[in-house]
Design an enzyme around this catalytic site. Structure first.
Site, PDB file in Angstrom:
ATOM      1  NE  ARG A 159      -7.790  -8.997   1.880  1.00 24.43           N
ATOM      2  CZ  ARG A 159      -7.467  -7.758   2.307  1.00 24.43           C
ATOM      3  NH1 ARG A 159      -5.942  -7.513   3.111  1.00 24.43           N
ATOM      4  NH2 ARG A 159      -7.792  -6.378   2.211  1.00 24.43           N
ATOM      5  CB  THR A 176      -3.718   3.228   5.455  1.00 25.79           C
ATOM      6  OG1 THR A 176      -4.193   3.782   5.602  1.00 25.79           O
ATOM      7  CG2 THR A 176      -2.162   2.416   5.837  1.00 25.79           C
ATOM      8  N   GLY A 177      -6.602   1.575   4.218  1.00 29.68           N
ATOM      9  CA  GLY A 177      -7.917   1.307   4.697  1.00 29.68           C
ATOM     10  C   GLY A 177      -7.765   0.298   3.521  1.00 29.68           C
ATOM     11  CB  SER A 228      -2.216  -2.350  11.752  1.00 27.53           C
ATOM     12  OG  SER A 228      -1.119  -1.294  11.667  1.00 27.53           O
ATOM     13  CB  THR A 280      -1.623  -0.657   6.273  1.00 25.22           C
ATOM     14  OG1 THR A 280      -2.323  -1.910   6.209  1.00 25.22           O
ATOM     15  CG2 THR A 280      -0.178  -0.394   5.202  1.00 25.22           C
ATOM     16  CB  THR A 319      -0.417  -4.199   5.412  1.00 27.15           C
ATOM     17  OG1 THR A 319      -1.057  -4.293   7.107  1.00 27.15           O
ATOM     18  CG2 THR A 319      -0.642  -5.182   4.635  1.00 27.15           C
TER      19      THR A 319
HETATM   20  N1  ASP Z   1      -4.750  -2.146   2.428  1.00 27.20           N
HETATM   21  C1  ASP Z   1      -4.434  -3.187   3.769  1.00 27.20           C
HETATM   22  C2  ASP Z   1      -5.463  -3.964   3.402  1.00 27.20           C
HETATM   23  O1  ASP Z   1      -6.268  -4.143   2.776  1.00 27.20           O
HETATM   24  C3  ASP Z   1      -4.955  -2.962   4.676  1.00 27.20           C
HETATM   25  C4  ASP Z   1      -4.528  -1.359   5.786  1.00 27.20           C
HETATM   26  O2  ASP Z   1      -4.581  -1.059   5.478  1.00 27.20           O
HETATM   27  O3  ASP Z   1      -5.509  -1.418   6.631  1.00 27.20           O
HETATM   28  O4  ASP Z   1      -4.260  -5.201   3.511  1.00 27.20           O
END
Ligand code: ASP
Length: 353
Positions: A229, A252-253, A77, A201, A219
């Site tokens: 993106r 994260t997320g 990740s 992340t 990340t």
């Molecule tokens: N927040 C990160 C993103 O959208 C990804 C993640 O935290 O899983 O790139």
């Protein structure tokens, strides 16, 4: 965190365990120094605390902490070994904030450099800018002496090839008609949720003995994303925010949810108003849930069908990890013990694959 573990722990379809309101997490009484991170950051919190004890600056400490994970090919990740975009290219995002100087630096869609957090720190220290992207970020990194490398490990490449072979609805191109609730079949919903699930992340925030605060988020972003993106991680206020008078928060997320809410900034502002890290995080998650109205992002009860977590710490060293969904953990070092804690959550149910 290994991306597959993340996916397993967090995606597609809700296993209804119970219903109800916010779930309280373990209470942490605070104290300085303290370091908090996402679950994949237990080595980062350990390293950062070790450096704080030796008198290191908070930003030096957290960046050194996340570098361990960025350089670890088994964490898919983040950094080296991160899952690539839909063309098989690893594109990394990272940001740093340094409380004492209110300094900030970030890079987005950076290719070929294992440790984007270090580059973000240099953007802060060596330029008059905050955010460098793509080719410009790479040229800057090379000028700073970084070595360009292939970041795609065989394991990540194989996963990407599998995704390619199974291509079809598993990309970021969504047919506008799929946004209409009546057109979304259960099967399509599962496909969407699969797409939405592959996030991962590391965020790490520290407060030292004097009450100085810094944070970093780094990340490889959403796997198989549309090239170019950019998620929330390199956006100051979304994936990370630090105010030396108040505290820090990172996330994260699903980055798209944070980008539309300046979520980390909002958590810090709620802490400024006197809310604890846990209360502030839950308040923001509630706001995001209320703002999530697109049918393809909702479960059958109208709740967001994605994962999102905040890692908040205040100037006193009180900290909390908060999650939209239950069953999630985070890492923290409270000055005595370095371990995983259960996160508080807005909904008790666990998102299950
Ligand atoms: N927040 C990160 C993103 O959208 C990804 C993640 O935290 O899983 O790139």
């Amino acid at each position: 965190m290994n991306r597959r573990d993340f996916v397993k722990a967090s995606t597609a379809g809700l296993a209804a365990v119970s219903s109800g309101g916010a779930l309280q997490a373990e209470v942490h009484s605070g104290g300085r120094p303290a370091v908090i991170s996402s679950k994949n950051g237990l080595r980062a919190t350990g390293k950062a605390m070790e450096m704080l004890r030796q008198g290191a600056d908070t930003l030096e400490a957290v960046v050194a902490g996340v570098n361990i994970v960025e350089e670890d090919p088994s964490d898919q990740s983040v950094g080296y070994g991160g899952l690539p975009n839909d063309e098989g290219v690893v594109q990394l995002d990272a940001s740093v904030m340094h409380g004492p100087t209110h300094g900030a630096g970030s890079v987005a869609a950076l290719e070929g450099i294992k440790t984007p957090s270090k580059v973000a720190k240099l953007v802060m220290e060596r330029t008059d800018h905050v955010l460098l992207v793509g080719e410009g970020a790479l040229k800057f990194a090379l000028a700073m002496g970084f070595r360009e490398e292939n970041l795609l490990t065989d394991e990540s490449r194989e996963m990407w090839l599998k995704w390619k072979r199974e291509l079809s609805p598993e990309d970021d191109w969504i047919d506008p008609s799929d946004r209409l609730p009546r057109s979304v079949t259960a099967q399509e919903k599962r496909q969407f949720q699969k797409v939405l699930s592959t996030y991962g992340t590391i965020n790490c925030n520290a407060v030292d003995e004097n009450g100085d605060i810094s944070g970093v988020t780094t990340t490889s972003g959403l796997s198989y994303k549309i090239p170019g993106r950019v998620g929330d991680s390199p956006i100051i206020g979304a994936g990370l925010y630090v105010d030396n008078e108040v505290g820090a928060c990172g996330s994260t997320g699903r980055g798209e949810a944070n980008l539309k809410s300046c979520a980390s900034f909002m958590v810090v502002e709620f802490m400024r108003q006197g809310l604890s890290p846990e209360e502030a995080g839950l308040r923001v998650l509630k706001r995001i849930a209320e703002n999530t109205v697109e049918p393809y992002l909702l479960d059958e009860k109208g709740r967001p069908n994605f994962g999102l977590l905040f890692y908040a710490i205040n100037k006193k060293g009180e900290f909390a990890g908060v999650s939209l969904w239950g069953g999630r953990q985070y890492a923290a070092h409270d000055g005595k013990v370095n371990r995983l804690y259960d996160a508080a959550s807005l909904y008790n149910e666990v998102l299950d694959a």
